[in-house]
Design an enzyme around this catalytic site. Structure first.
Site, PDB file in Angstrom:
ATOM      1  N   SER A 120     -16.631 -19.018 -39.560  1.00 35.73           N
ATOM      2  CA  SER A 120     -15.948 -19.354 -40.951  1.00 35.73           C
ATOM      3  C   SER A 120     -16.429 -18.698 -41.813  1.00 35.73           C
ATOM      4  O   SER A 120     -15.797 -18.326 -42.981  1.00 35.73           O
ATOM      5  CB  SER A 120     -16.253 -21.080 -41.098  1.00 35.73           C
ATOM      6  OG  SER A 120     -17.262 -21.226 -41.205  1.00 35.73           O
ATOM      7  N   LYS A 155     -21.942 -29.174 -44.853  1.00 33.91           N
ATOM      8  CA  LYS A 155     -21.383 -30.410 -44.358  1.00 33.91           C
ATOM      9  C   LYS A 155     -22.464 -31.628 -44.650  1.00 33.91           C
ATOM     10  O   LYS A 155     -22.249 -32.585 -44.963  1.00 33.91           O
ATOM     11  CB  LYS A 155     -21.226 -30.675 -43.060  1.00 33.91           C
ATOM     12  CG  LYS A 155     -19.796 -29.882 -42.561  1.00 33.91           C
ATOM     13  CD  LYS A 155     -18.528 -30.429 -43.422  1.00 33.91           C
ATOM     14  CE  LYS A 155     -17.379 -29.620 -42.958  1.00 33.91           C
ATOM     15  NZ  LYS A 155     -15.961 -30.176 -43.678  1.00 33.91           N
TER      16      LYS A 155
END
Length: 331
Positions: free
Chosen positions: A281, A64
């Site tokens: 994830s 991110k």
């Protein structure tokens, strides 16, 4: 905080500094390594390779960092972000950490709206950067954070700059300009399949576009939780979620439904077999990549490991570790 003296750090290209030296923490975003993880799927054809892009090597600790930096840079360039403004956004954690880091580096205050059940580690990292956190209902997940953030923005629209990661085209653009080209270069153009989880959709959309622009035959596959009530923090089950405006499912070549328990087991296996501790994830991405790779006679499958596992050690991810270890054959 006075942001003016530091805004140049967001615009300066890393190459302005001598090799091996950075003028700002922001210069260290990107250029993460590929790790060969083919050993995690010994049943594959010998002509198939699996690689994981280790996004935990970014300075904020996750993939991110890329989107956050691109969105903030654009905000500065357009004038939407300027001294006196506060950066605000909804996040499940990693984007919030990235924005908090960038805000600290540039001298801008940051307010983040997060589900109350995000990991203790994420909360502490964000606090260390000096950001303010507003918690939304953990039962509502990332969708609840989106709605709470909208309400705060409506209360004082002139106070905030909202990058809006779910709808900002600079999110996938970050991956068009960085992640995709990095994968292409690192595989010498040999990548045949790209696999990434769906959160905002920015990583899979942008990286997929960049790779397909270089070779239209590259297959882009999304890893998605198999159920609305899943335990894969940061990922979305699109059929039951607010669909991000930057996510366009028609651009995908396929999706793989990932069971939570199977993703957790692969997290444990990565730690025990490769010495690599990652988040859930990443386990989901490996599950999907292995499923894709089993149907191949030859190919190079690249997946995104969004972060490392040190920010999940207090979560339910590790509740099944002892049971998994007991199921493993003795050596």
């Amino acid at each position: 905080m006075n942001a003016a003296p530091r805004v140049a750090a967001a615009a300066r290209a890393p190459q302005d500094e001598p090799a091996g030296r950075a003028g700002s923490i922001l210069d260290l975003v990107g250029n993460t390594p590929l790790l060969d993880v083919t050993a995690m799927a010994p049943e594959l054809s010998p002509r198939v390779r699996l690689f994981a892009k280790l996004e935990g090597c970014n300075p904020g600790g996750s993939v991110k960092d890329r989107a956050a930096l691109w969105m903030v840079r654009h905000g500065l360039a357009s004038g939407a972000l300027r001294p006196g403004k506060t950066i605000i956004d909804s996040t499940s954690g990693n984007t919030g950490i990235a924005l908090a880091m960038i805000g600290a580096a540039l001298g801008y205050p940051v307010t983040l709206v997060m589900p109350e059940n995000v990991s203790r580690e994420r909360k502490r990292i964000i606090a260390a950067f000096g950001a303010r956190v507003v918690y939304s209902s953990g039962l509502e997940g990332s969708d609840g954070a989106i709605l709470r953030c909208r309400a705060l923005l409506e209360e004082a629209p002139d106070r905030y700059f909202k990058p809006d990661q779910y709808f900002n085209p600079l999110n996938p653009q970050a991956h068009i300009e960085s992640t995709g080209p990095e994968i292409w270069t690192a595989t010498a153009g040999q990548v045949t399949h790209f696999v990434a989880g769906i959160g905002t959709g920015g990583t899979v959309m942008g990286t997929g576009r960049a790779l397909k622009a270089r070779n239209a035959r590259v297959q882009v596959i999304a890893a998605e939780p198999d159920d609305a009530l899943h335990g894969l923090e940061g990922l979305k089950h699109m059929a039951t979620s607010i669909v991000p405006g930057i996510y366009h499912e028609a651009e995908l070549d396929g999706k793989v439904a990932v069971p939570t328990d199977a993703a957790y087991d692969l997290v444990y296996a990565l730690g025990a077999r490769l010495g690599l501790i990652v988040g859930q994830s990443s386990g989901a991405a490996l599950y999907a990549a292995r499923k894709v790779a089993r149907d191949l006679d030859a190919g190079t499958v690249v997946m995104i490991f969004p972060d490392f596992g040190n920010r999940y050690l207090s979560t339910n991810l590790w509740a099944g570790w002892d049971e998994w270890r007991q199921r493993q054959p003795s050596t």
